[in-house]
Each structure stands twice: as C-alpha cells, then as structure tokens.
Design a protein around this motif. Sequence first.
Motif, PDB file in Angstrom:
ATOM      1  N   VAL A 238      47.366  47.367  28.610  1.00 21.19           N
ATOM      2  CA  VAL A 238      47.777  46.025  28.173  1.00 21.19           C
ATOM      3  C   VAL A 238      48.133  45.162  29.386  1.00 21.19           C
ATOM      4  O   VAL A 238      47.756  43.979  29.456  1.00 21.19           O
ATOM      5  CB  VAL A 238      48.964  46.109  27.192  1.00 21.19           C
ATOM      6  N   LEU A 239      48.828  45.742  30.355  1.00 15.20           N
ATOM      7  CA  LEU A 239      49.166  44.992  31.575  1.00 15.20           C
ATOM      8  C   LEU A 239      47.909  44.604  32.353  1.00 15.20           C
ATOM      9  O   LEU A 239      47.844  43.525  32.950  1.00 15.20           O
ATOM     10  CB  LEU A 239      50.084  45.832  32.463  1.00 15.20           C
ATOM     11  N   LEU A 240      46.907  45.467  32.318  1.00 20.55           N
ATOM     12  CA  LEU A 240      45.667  45.184  33.053  1.00 20.55           C
ATOM     13  C   LEU A 240      44.881  44.023  32.451  1.00 20.55           C
ATOM     14  O   LEU A 240      43.993  43.478  33.107  1.00 20.55           O
ATOM     15  CB  LEU A 240      44.793  46.438  33.094  1.00 20.55           C
ATOM     16  N   LEU A 241      45.195  43.643  31.212  1.00 17.69           N
ATOM     17  CA  LEU A 241      44.559  42.454  30.632  1.00 17.69           C
ATOM     18  C   LEU A 241      44.884  41.205  31.449  1.00 17.69           C
ATOM     19  O   LEU A 241      44.151  40.216  31.415  1.00 17.69           O
ATOM     20  CB  LEU A 241      45.017  42.251  29.186  1.00 17.69           C
ATOM     21  N   GLN A 242      46.010  41.253  32.181  1.00 21.01           N
ATOM     22  CA  GLN A 242      46.442  40.117  32.989  1.00 21.01           C
ATOM     23  C   GLN A 242      45.939  40.208  34.432  1.00 21.01           C
ATOM     24  O   GLN A 242      46.320  39.406  35.279  1.00 21.01           O
ATOM     25  CB  GLN A 242      47.976  40.047  33.013  1.00 21.01           C
ATOM     26  N   SER A 280      48.397  38.312  25.068  1.00 18.33           N
ATOM     27  CA  SER A 280      47.488  38.615  26.178  1.00 18.33           C
ATOM     28  C   SER A 280      46.028  38.494  25.751  1.00 18.33           C
ATOM     29  O   SER A 280      45.180  37.971  26.491  1.00 18.33           O
ATOM     30  CB  SER A 280      47.750  40.028  26.711  1.00 18.33           C
ATOM     31  N   LEU A 281      45.718  38.980  24.561  1.00 20.60           N
ATOM     32  CA  LEU A 281      44.334  38.901  24.076  1.00 20.60           C
ATOM     33  C   LEU A 281      43.932  37.464  23.788  1.00 20.60           C
ATOM     34  O   LEU A 281      42.782  37.066  24.051  1.00 20.60           O
ATOM     35  CB  LEU A 281      44.172  39.772  22.828  1.00 20.60           C
ATOM     36  N   LEU A 282      44.850  36.671  23.247  1.00 22.22           N
ATOM     37  CA  LEU A 282      44.544  35.261  23.010  1.00 22.22           C
ATOM     38  C   LEU A 282      44.317  34.526  24.330  1.00 22.22           C
ATOM     39  O   LEU A 282      43.432  33.662  24.433  1.00 22.22           O
ATOM     40  CB  LEU A 282      45.674  34.593  22.227  1.00 22.22           C
ATOM     41  N   SER A 288      37.183  31.977  31.198  1.00 25.64           N
ATOM     42  CA  SER A 288      35.895  31.358  31.516  1.00 25.64           C
ATOM     43  C   SER A 288      34.782  32.406  31.572  1.00 25.64           C
ATOM     44  O   SER A 288      33.600  32.063  31.563  1.00 25.64           O
ATOM     45  CB  SER A 288      35.979  30.629  32.857  1.00 25.64           C
ATOM     46  N   VAL A 289      35.163  33.684  31.646  1.00 26.23           N
ATOM     47  CA  VAL A 289      34.180  34.783  31.612  1.00 26.23           C
ATOM     48  C   VAL A 289      33.927  35.114  30.143  1.00 26.23           C
ATOM     49  O   VAL A 289      34.752  35.726  29.478  1.00 26.23           O
ATOM     50  CB  VAL A 289      34.700  36.022  32.366  1.00 26.23           C
ATOM     51  N   GLN A 290      32.776  34.720  29.651  1.00 29.64           N
ATOM     52  CA  GLN A 290      32.553  34.772  28.208  1.00 29.64           C
ATOM     53  C   GLN A 290      32.540  36.180  27.644  1.00 29.64           C
ATOM     54  O   GLN A 290      32.947  36.401  26.503  1.00 29.64           O
ATOM     55  CB  GLN A 290      31.250  34.046  27.862  1.00 29.64           C
ATOM     56  N   LYS A 291      32.090  37.160  28.430  1.00 30.88           N
ATOM     57  CA  LYS A 291      32.085  38.522  27.882  1.00 30.88           C
ATOM     58  C   LYS A 291      33.516  39.001  27.668  1.00 30.88           C
ATOM     59  O   LYS A 291      33.785  39.780  26.744  1.00 30.88           O
ATOM     60  CB  LYS A 291      31.325  39.475  28.798  1.00 30.88           C
ATOM     61  N   ASN A 292      34.448  38.529  28.492  1.00 26.13           N
ATOM     62  CA  ASN A 292      35.855  38.888  28.298  1.00 26.13           C
ATOM     63  C   ASN A 292      36.428  38.191  27.074  1.00 26.13           C
ATOM     64  O   ASN A 292      37.207  38.776  26.313  1.00 26.13           O
ATOM     65  CB  ASN A 292      36.662  38.538  29.545  1.00 26.13           C
ATOM     66  N   SER A 293      36.046  36.932  26.892  1.00 27.25           N
ATOM     67  CA  SER A 293      36.489  36.193  25.703  1.00 27.25           C
ATOM     68  C   SER A 293      36.029  36.888  24.435  1.00 27.25           C
ATOM     69  O   SER A 293      36.802  37.081  23.487  1.00 27.25           O
ATOM     70  CB  SER A 293      35.930  34.763  25.733  1.00 27.25           C
ATOM     71  N   ALA A 294      34.755  37.259  24.429  1.00 21.14           N
ATOM     72  CA  ALA A 294      34.197  37.903  23.239  1.00 21.14           C
ATOM     73  C   ALA A 294      34.835  39.268  22.985  1.00 21.14           C
ATOM     74  O   ALA A 294      35.112  39.627  21.840  1.00 21.14           O
ATOM     75  CB  ALA A 294      32.683  38.056  23.395  1.00 21.14           C
ATOM     76  N   GLN A 295      35.085  40.022  24.058  1.00 22.48           N
ATOM     77  CA  GLN A 295      35.678  41.346  23.882  1.00 22.48           C
ATOM     78  C   GLN A 295      37.115  41.242  23.390  1.00 22.48           C
ATOM     79  O   GLN A 295      37.568  42.038  22.562  1.00 22.48           O
ATOM     80  CB  GLN A 295      35.610  42.118  25.208  1.00 22.48           C
ATOM     81  N   ALA A 296      37.860  40.253  23.903  1.00 25.52           N
ATOM     82  CA  ALA A 296      39.232  40.028  23.422  1.00 25.52           C
ATOM     83  C   ALA A 296      39.216  39.661  21.944  1.00 25.52           C
ATOM     84  O   ALA A 296      40.064  40.109  21.161  1.00 25.52           O
ATOM     85  CB  ALA A 296      39.897  38.928  24.240  1.00 25.52           C
ATOM     86  N   CYS A 297      38.229  38.851  21.563  1.00 29.10           N
ATOM     87  CA  CYS A 297      38.086  38.456  20.160  1.00 29.10           C
ATOM     88  C   CYS A 297      37.790  39.677  19.287  1.00 29.10           C
ATOM     89  O   CYS A 297      38.345  39.832  18.198  1.00 29.10           O
ATOM     90  CB  CYS A 297      36.952  37.438  20.061  1.00 29.10           C
ATOM     91  N   ARG A 298      36.931  40.568  19.799  1.00 31.04           N
ATOM     92  CA  ARG A 298      36.592  41.783  19.045  1.00 31.04           C
ATOM     93  C   ARG A 298      37.828  42.656  18.879  1.00 31.04           C
ATOM     94  O   ARG A 298      38.058  43.227  17.804  1.00 31.04           O
ATOM     95  CB  ARG A 298      35.490  42.545  19.787  1.00 31.04           C
TER      96      ARG A 298
END
Length: 564
Positions: A238-242, A280-282, A288-298
């Motif tokens: 979870v910390l690594l999300l930042q 953190s996920l929101l 700006s990295v879309q694959k990260n946005s999509a993975q957070a959404c998943r």
Amino acid sequence: MASGFCDSCSRMLREFAARLRRLWGEFEHKIREVFREIVRCTCFTPERRTARDLSSLPLMCDDETQLLSQGSLEALSRVAASQNADLQMCAAMSYLHISHHLTSPLPRAFMDPVMALLLSTDLDVQKTISLALVNLLVKNNVCKELVIEMGMLAPILELFQSGDPAAQCHSCACVALLASSESNRDAFLADGIIPLLALAKSYDPKVQQIATWALLHLTQSDWSTRILCQAGAIPVLVLLLQSSDSEVQFYSCTALCSIATIQEHHPKLLSIGSHYLAKSLLTLMSSSVQKNSAQACRCLQILSKNVLVQEQLMELNCVLPLKALLKTSTPMWIESALTLLSTLSAHPPNNDILVNEGFLEEIGLLLLNHRSTSVIIAHSCKIITDLCGSCMDEKAVMESLCLSGLLQALLSPSLSDETLLHVTSCLHHLMTWDLLRTELSATVTPEQVSRLVKLAEQMGSSQLAYNCAAIISKFEMAEEFVQLLRPHYITMSKYLLLFLKNEDVKFQQFGIDAIVKLKGDGDFASLLANSELEVQFWKVHVQAEETRQLLPMTLPSSLSSVNS
C-alpha cells in the motif's frame, strides 16, 4: 710450463677472462631472475591455460556446438572451482556470453559450475553469474525447478544482504523469475519474504522496482499470497502505491489486485486507517500513466464489491477520476472505469449521485463513439439500466444521448448476439417509459427499424428475437412509424408465425398482441387475410380462450372465488 704468450698478451687474456666471468655472472643472475618470475607466474599451469582459452572463447566463437562442447564444460568446471577470483570472473563472463547467444536449453552438466560461481567469495563474480542466470531464466534456457533443486536459491537470497544495488537487482530478478513457476513459490516463503519486503522499501529505485516485481509474482498463488499477507506485505504494498517510480506503482497495485480477489484478505486491506488504501488508489487513478490509472480502477472495482468500500469511494468523490478515464481514447482504460462504475451503479443508494454527476451523458457519448468495443457497450447497457431503475427523470435520460447511442450500437455489424442482447434488453427497458417511448417513436430511422426486424427474424437466439420484436411492438403506431414498418410486413409475418408456433407461452402471447395491434393498418390486414398466419393466430387464440375458461376449474375454491 710456458704459455707461449708474451707478457702483454697474457695480461690482456687474463683481463678478458675476468671480464667474461663477470659478464657471465651478471647474465646468469638475469636468467635466474627471469626463470624465477616465470616459475612464480601461472601462465604455464593448467588453470591459466584454461582461463586463457575461456577468455578467447567469447571473442572467437558464437556457435552453440563449440560453446557447449565437452572441452568448454571441462574448462568451465576447472576454473569455476578455482580459488582465484580472476579465474572465476573469466568463467562468469563466459557464462554471460553463453546467456546472450544460447537459443537451446543449457545442458544439465553446465549448471554445476554456475552453482560454484554463485558461492564465490568475490561479489563481482556473483553479480556477473547472477546476471547470466537472469538471462538464461528469461529465455527459458534453464529449468526453474532445477535451479531450486540444486540449492541455488540460498546464495541468491544471500545477495539480498550484499548492500550492492546491482547484486540486489540481479538476485531479485532471479527470485521473480523463479517465483513465476507455481511449484517454486513455496521454496521462497521460509527465508525469502522478509528480506524481499525489506528490499521493497529500499531507497534505490531499481532495487525497489525489482523487489516489488518479485512480490507481484508471489501473489499469483493463493497459498503464497496468504503467507505474504501474514508476513506483513499489505502495508508495504500500500505504501508503494505512493512511490515516485511508475513501475513500482504498477507492480504494487497489480499485487494488491491479486490479494483483493481473496475475500479473507479484505479486513487487512481495509484496516489501514483513514481510508488510506481507497485514498491511495483514487490518487493513482488520476495518474498521467494510464496503465496505472486503469489498474488502480480495477483494484477498486474488486474491493468495491464490499458495500463499505463503495461508501468510502462515494464519500471520497471518485467521480472526477472516473470521468477522466471515460474520456480517454484507449478502450482498455475505458473498460476499467466502466467496470468500477457498473459495480457502483448496482448499489441503488449510489445512483442518484451518479445521475446528478452526469454519468448518463458520459455513457451516451461513449455509445456514440464508433470505437466502442463489445465490453464497453455491454457495461454501458447495464449501467444505463441500473441508473434508470432509480432515476425517475425521463427528460434527463433523453438529454443524455443514451437512446441515440443505443440505437447506433444496434446498427453495428460486428456485434455478437450476446452484446446485441444487452443493447436490446436496455432499449426494451427504456421503452416502458411513456416519454422515452414517444421520443424513440419520433426519432427512430428506417435503418434502425430494418435492423430490428432482421434480428427479430433470427430465432437462433430466441431471447434476442423476442427483445427486438417487443421493441417494435412498443413503438407508437402513428402514421409516420407505420410507414417505416410497411416495407417489412412480409418479414414480420414470418417471425410472428414462428412466435405463434413456439411452445413458450410468452412468445405466443406476444404474437397475439402484436397481430391485434398491426391489424389496424389496412396493408397488414390484407396480408393477414386467409394466410397461414391468420389460421395459426385463431388456433392459438382459441387455445388461449379454452385455457382461460378451464383455469378456474383447476384452482382451489378459495382462489377461484377471489378471481371471480
């Protein structure tokens, strides 16, 4: 005895001899020094000759037959077993060369020197051979199970503690690749997880990245995931999300997705205070990295099956990042956003907020986009149905372009029957609203009517055919719409005949109702007269009437009196 030389010649000869003896002594000393140095040097030992041969091998030979010859194996074995670091490095460099050029599996016998080099006391040798091993594992030139069986994991894990970033990166990469084999994951659990979690918190971005990558591979098994969570992996991930490194963010988020799929881990995931994981996920969804946005959404979509998480998301205003993803041009990112939105819309208390935030408009625009995929269309239909189930503002639905989008999707020639079933079910649902039915009756095009008729005729998917016929039947039979139907009366009569012959009462009842409605038009009435369709119509009508009369006789007296 006299020498026969004069005094002068005898003196010169004596001086010459003395000088010769002196020069020979110096020459002898020099020769001895040279041979003493030669004796000290290992140039003429078998090890040095082997090292010399190995050092020239990468420069002279890329042929696999020679690289993997018996002579090469013997030379590598001798040098790897040496206590001389320079010789070991020569062997390690030879393996690095082999790892770059090998296209076939490395013979089992060549793995023994690798083990010896991993156990070297020289860190540079260990770094080089571990990099060669990474290359061999990446290309599947060595069996992962064999690496574990030979005991190589222990020296690989020891490199975690070396303090050298390159050595740590190579060892982490080995661990990640070895852990990709399900049969190997348990081998890492006893000694490898704690050091790996420590490396994931390294200040070196490359070390942190590869350690997180290794942790991700360990989450691919339920058993190893459980051990990871018990060892404290969740707070670290979870910390690594930042993290400032986008790859670390992606690996940690993907690992959390795998963990979130197992319900028993949800309490730990959600126990981090102040909704930290959801926040953190929101935040990552806005990356700006879309694959990260999509993975957070998943990840949020998986977690949001828990109603408490949904409440957190609505409270934390998940609307903006969701809208941003819906506006991207990449279908995969849009699909991720729609999957989360679909989960949220399935919970009725969320729907008023979602409608007020304009998500119907966003869905309508998506459906009007010609690049919409089957997944996007299917999710859009479900979301529209959910939102309209609680939204009583018919005008808001009309202004959203959802109707236009659904009708346009209907015309797509590439959609499967399954996707078309989603579209027609949604349209059928919307046509139960008077205002929407009036709007559709006034705006439907000849092409859309033709498409509905053709789909109603195809009984291969009976529910799709029923949906399309039911949509046609619900249109207001104003003159303008009847004109659109007239060219299709023959086709309509064919599918209505099939409906009447269907054993399912639902189809029979629909066929009767549709014929009664269409009989009001003279053209259809003329087509119906004395036709097989009319004969079947009256046959089913009579059967239905007989059933209606017999029904009270089969009911208990209490129910019969109530119905009367």
